[in-house]
Design a protein around this motif. Structure first.
Motif, mmCIF file in Angstrom:
data_model
loop_
_atom_site.group_PDB
_atom_site.id
_atom_site.type_symbol
_atom_site.label_atom_id
_atom_site.label_comp_id
_atom_site.label_asym_id
_atom_site.label_seq_id
_atom_site.Cartn_x
_atom_site.Cartn_y
_atom_site.Cartn_z
ATOM 1 N N UNK A 102 0.859 -1.182 0.000
ATOM 2 C CA UNK A 102 0.000 0.000 0.000
ATOM 3 C C UNK A 102 0.897 1.235 0.000
ATOM 4 N N UNK A 103 0.677 2.137 -0.940
ATOM 5 C CA UNK A 103 1.522 3.328 -1.005
ATOM 6 C C UNK A 103 0.768 4.462 -1.702
ATOM 7 N N UNK A 104 1.338 5.645 -1.603
ATOM 8 C CA UNK A 104 0.714 6.802 -2.246
ATOM 9 C C UNK A 104 1.708 7.482 -3.178
ATOM 10 N N UNK A 105 1.153 8.214 -4.113
ATOM 11 C CA UNK A 105 1.966 9.037 -5.010
ATOM 12 C C UNK A 105 1.352 10.435 -5.032
ATOM 13 N N UNK A 106 2.150 11.460 -4.841
ATOM 14 C CA UNK A 106 1.589 12.809 -4.712
ATOM 15 C C UNK A 106 0.985 13.341 -6.015
ATOM 16 N N UNK A 120 0.792 -8.882 -10.934
ATOM 17 C CA UNK A 120 0.294 -8.034 -9.857
ATOM 18 C C UNK A 120 -1.060 -7.415 -10.223
ATOM 19 N N UNK A 121 -1.980 -7.423 -9.279
ATOM 20 C CA UNK A 121 -3.231 -6.673 -9.434
ATOM 21 C C UNK A 121 -3.032 -5.344 -8.712
ATOM 22 N N UNK A 122 -3.065 -4.277 -9.447
ATOM 23 C CA UNK A 122 -2.848 -2.947 -8.865
ATOM 24 C C UNK A 122 -4.153 -2.161 -8.871
ATOM 25 N N UNK A 123 -4.592 -1.788 -7.681
ATOM 26 C CA UNK A 123 -5.801 -0.966 -7.560
ATOM 27 C C UNK A 123 -5.379 0.471 -7.276
ATOM 28 N N UNK A 124 -5.846 1.381 -8.107
ATOM 29 C CA UNK A 124 -5.478 2.783 -7.930
ATOM 30 C C UNK A 124 -6.726 3.595 -7.601
ATOM 31 N N UNK A 125 -6.678 4.254 -6.435
ATOM 32 C CA UNK A 125 -7.740 5.187 -6.056
ATOM 33 C C UNK A 125 -7.212 6.583 -6.382
ATOM 34 N N UNK A 126 -7.712 7.123 -7.483
ATOM 35 C CA UNK A 126 -7.126 8.343 -8.041
ATOM 36 C C UNK A 126 -7.556 9.604 -7.293
ATOM 37 N N UNK A 127 -6.641 10.552 -7.287
ATOM 38 C CA UNK A 127 -6.913 11.866 -6.705
ATOM 39 C C UNK A 127 -7.548 12.780 -7.751
ATOM 40 N N UNK A 128 -8.422 13.635 -7.294
ATOM 41 C CA UNK A 128 -8.984 14.732 -8.107
ATOM 42 C C UNK A 128 -9.226 14.408 -9.575
ATOM 43 N N UNK A 129 -10.075 13.451 -9.794
ATOM 44 C CA UNK A 129 -10.542 13.216 -11.160
ATOM 45 C C UNK A 129 -11.487 14.332 -11.584
ATOM 46 N N UNK A 130 -12.295 14.787 -10.622
ATOM 47 C CA UNK A 130 -13.436 15.649 -10.959
ATOM 48 C C UNK A 130 -13.035 16.968 -11.592
ATOM 49 N N UNK A 131 -11.936 17.536 -11.163
ATOM 50 C CA UNK A 131 -11.598 18.857 -11.704
ATOM 51 C C UNK A 131 -10.573 18.792 -12.825
ATOM 52 N N UNK A 132 -10.505 17.630 -13.487
ATOM 53 C CA UNK A 132 -9.679 17.554 -14.682
ATOM 54 C C UNK A 132 -8.659 16.434 -14.708
ATOM 55 N N UNK A 133 -9.025 15.267 -14.206
ATOM 56 C CA UNK A 133 -8.150 14.079 -14.307
ATOM 57 C C UNK A 133 -6.753 14.336 -13.742
ATOM 58 N N UNK A 134 -6.675 15.123 -12.670
ATOM 59 C CA UNK A 134 -5.354 15.453 -12.127
ATOM 60 C C UNK A 134 -4.609 14.204 -11.661
ATOM 61 N N UNK A 135 -5.330 13.301 -11.000
ATOM 62 C CA UNK A 135 -4.691 12.067 -10.538
ATOM 63 C C UNK A 135 -4.270 11.189 -11.701
ATOM 64 N N UNK A 136 -5.145 11.056 -12.677
ATOM 65 C CA UNK A 136 -4.851 10.213 -13.838
ATOM 66 C C UNK A 136 -3.713 10.765 -14.673
ATOM 67 N N UNK A 137 -3.660 12.072 -14.815
ATOM 68 C CA UNK A 137 -2.590 12.672 -15.608
ATOM 69 C C UNK A 137 -1.244 12.552 -14.888
ATOM 70 N N UNK A 138 -1.285 12.790 -13.576
ATOM 71 C CA UNK A 138 -0.035 12.663 -12.807
ATOM 72 C C UNK A 138 0.477 11.222 -12.866
ATOM 73 N N UNK A 139 -0.476 10.293 -12.773
ATOM 74 C CA UNK A 139 -0.091 8.876 -12.807
ATOM 75 C C UNK A 139 0.549 8.518 -14.146
#
Lengths: 478, 478
Positions: free
Chosen positions: A88-92, A320-339
């Motif tokens: 379990x880990x996070x990415x800013x 590996x099964x990787x589950x990603x709970x993304x940050x701030x999708x709502x205001x413009x895919x910020x989590x997805x773009x950072x990822x």
């Protein structure tokens, strides 16, 4: 380059569909059998439902950058651990922090009365004391685009597009286009403010739909808000009297610096190829009016729940099964773009991926963007999913969902698992997006689909074609 | 007094039902024919619908004592005149002025998040800075009644009775009992505040239901509010964690002196007996969250629309049709009680009366409290109404509706015209009580019923038994 003749193409397609070549990706029979068991177990399992309940009850709304955003991240870390994920880990993720303090609106004349509205994401606030201006109505976004700026200057622009319910929710295309582009176009023509009929399909409830605008340049913004459908009806009735209609907007909101949140990631580590990953997920943030249940506690719960079922198998999967709970999708895919930025170089290690972000209605269609040699494996997956109502559409691309569309854009092989969105836009982005809108049996079907496909992808002999720049022309981004 | 023997009673009932005696009230054949024409015309007429649209659009909400109350009175006077009523006048009604300034609520711990709630009528505000206290839940009003005050003292009492949809809306009996009695009982036991699950049937919408409490003595009040159904669900989920649950209420509301509003009355003057009246109406005030469409612009529109159709006949009816738009029904029948006090002495001149105050669903049942000699006339009315779906129930009393129940209590012969209330409590008293909830065809059926019965009552040969103290034992007030 000369295009291959149709005859040759047909012949090769025929070959691909009838003979498994050495280079073809296949799912071993034992893995198919286990996937069927996972599927059948998941259909009667409430793991996903309880995860959604936990997130919406213990955290509630999770507006990106708000104190609840942090509580959401803490919840996700704790929940991954509680479920027994191996890693379990996070990415800013850093983004502008938009804050909603308060909001109100009213028709001032000719018939004074309040309006139920909500400020749109990135909207600035109105001046202290509010903004009072005459309303000018446009029938469509095109009508606004073509309007003489003299008609618009100093006024509050209103567009009243009425979304209808559809299984695939396609009216949201125009609804969200008006929301994102409308305020920008109106501002460029000198408007003082912007109002739209909510990009939502509940005709009855005075619960306006939040959502982001297309504002990026802070110098090019005007206060923008959405009226609930009944309030839009009311404004239109008042406009029909053919008298000047004045509206007051009092919006206290705006961007207040930056915030660094996090994508939260949990993994079931692959036994054989731990660095090759099947990527699934949802987004952790939500709009602030409801409790972010269908958007997108459901998606997080579906992915977490599916991985948990795989976790509970006697043996770890190959990959590996990787589950990603993304940050701030709502205001413009910020989590997805950072990822995607961070992981673009490793795209070849992403076996297959997709995200759930369209509520909790049943999945009724699967499509895929994979290399031709993996079509047979996709058909194997489709065969396992067919008994629970999923039809395979071989002609459509697989876009990977909202945030993971960004990894697909980098070359990740991806599915689209299309949910029934008939009622999704009744509740999405509104105060009514609460836990009671999730049907436990529908959610379980989603978990079953995600568990079965993820496991099969993890066990496949061969890959699905992920590579830098692959699938750039598949049309998924159109 | 000796009771008549059953045999004698049966014989006289038989006689009444088979032979029209000289003393029996009857509707002349010509009047029946005209009533049928009125009925059929009304079914395809939008006069009532346009009146409801006008009131909800041009005035919107009409909370008793608010600036919009005055605008509502002005609207009613102007509308009666516009429709061509022969006589338009007002009668003053004085009542406590309850004001809602603002309201918010939140779960403070263990899981901080906001709650959608609304203050109840006559609730005082919370202290400056809000009221924060632990929640204690009771399963029912009886459980609260029986509770040890030590469990309640200093806490916020919560009762979560869940209303179900019924055609006759009977669950509102318990829902409103909890709302009116709950805060009073809780206060007597030392509670700091009171919360209930809304007395409404929409399970999905976060639009809490307003409504009056039973507070009368300002010294015996505590802040009281209703949670929307999804918020009540959420509070109950949080309570299920079995940790102390603290809620903060911040209600700025309360009684601020007195206000004098008005019953607004319009008449179509009777040609033969101008001082004998058929009394119909609705109430002009509404709760402030919606625009008071089904409660009770619909009732005002049904009565006004019916009278307008009678007005448009070539000749005035024999008796006067009096339409009363009552003041402040919502906070305790203030308009109806003032009307009955003022007109008690003339009760014998009220030919027949009833008020529409249960939305705009179709009328499916008629019952009457009239003298035995007028049963035949009621049956004639029933025969005209049967083709548009109204069943006559000879065994039930006729209560006269909300405000006019007070005149019935003084001795006015009265009907009950029961509307289909299946969805009434989804919207009633909420932000969702808006014009879009009125189905034009359903409303037209109501107008047809009111026009036909009013006209027949106005043309009857004979009366329906109104007299001081008549019908005191009919059970309508039970």
């Amino acid at each position: 380059m000369r295009r291959p003749s149709l005859t040759l193409l047909a012949a090769s397609l025929l070959l691909a569909s009838t003979v498994a070549c050495a280079a073809d990706t296949t799912i071993p029979a034992a893995a198919v059998k286990t996937a069927e068991q996972l599927r059948d177990k998941a259909m009667h399992d409430d793991t996903g439902y309880r995860i959604a309940e936990s997130l919406t009850t213990e955290v509630g709304q999770r507006l990106a950058g708000s104190p609840a955003d942090k509580r959401g991240v803490e919840w996700a870390i704790a929940k991954f651990r509680e479920l027994g994920f191996d890693k379990v880990y996070t990415e800013p993720v850093t983004y502008p922090k938009w804050v909603r303090h308060s909001e109100s609106g009213a028709i001032v004349s000719p018939f004074p009365q309040s309006l139920a509205l909500t400020s749109l994401g990135y909207s600035p606030g109105t001046p202290k004391g509010g903004l009072t201006a005459q309303v000018v109505r446009f029938a469509s976004l095109d009508a606004l685009k073509n309007a003489d700026p003299a008609r618009v200057k100093g006024k509050i622009v209103y567009i009243g597009f009425r979304m209808q319910r559809h299984k695939d929710g396609h009216d949201y295309g125009m609804g969200s286009a008006i929301r994102t582009q409308g305020p920008v176009i109106a501002q460029a023509k000198g408007a003082a403010g912007f109002l739209l009929r909510s990009a939502g399909t509940d005709p009855e409830s005075r619960t306006p739909h939040a959502g982001v605008t297309g504002f990026r340049d802070p110098a090019k913004t005007i206060p923008a808000a959405a009226l609930s459908n009944p309030d839009a009806d009311q404004l239109e009735r008042v406009l029909a009297y053919d008298k000047p209609v004045t509206v007051k907007l009092d919006l206290d909101c705006g961007i207040e610096g930056e915030y660094t949140g996090a994508n939260v990631i949990g993994e079931i580590t692959g036994a054989k190829y731990p660095d090759q990953v099947v990527a699934i997920g949802g987004h952790l943030d939500s709009w602030d009016l409801g409790t972010g249940a269908i958007d997108d506690a459901a998606g997080v719960a579906i992915a977490m729940g599916a991985a948990k079922l795989i976790h509970d198998l006697p043996q770890r999967p190959d990959r590996t099964i990787r589950v990603i709970a993304f940050a701030n999708e709502e205001m413009g895919l910020w989590g997805g773009r950072a990822y995607a930025e961070k992981h673009a170089d490793e795209v070849g290690k992403f076996q297959l991926g997709t995200e759930s972000d369209f509520g909790s209605g049943r999945i009724w269609r699967m499509s895929a963007s994979v290399k031709p040699q993996a079509r047979g494996a996709i058909e194997q997956i489709a065969k396992v999913l067919a008994p629970i109502g999923v039809a395979y559409d071989a002609k459509r691309p697989g876009g990977g969902g909202s945030d993971l569309s960004q990894m697909h854009g980098k070359g990740m092989a991806a599915l689209s698992l299309t949910q029934d969105g008939t009622y999704y836009f009744d509740w999405h982005h509104t105060a009514n997006d609460t836990f009671d809108k999730i049907d436990p049996k529908d959610l379980a079907q989603n978990v079953a689909v995600y568990a079965a496909f993820s496991y099969m992808a993890a066990q496949a002999d061969g890959d699905f074609g992920s590579a830098p720049g692959a699938f750039a022309d598949d049309g998924a981004g159109d």
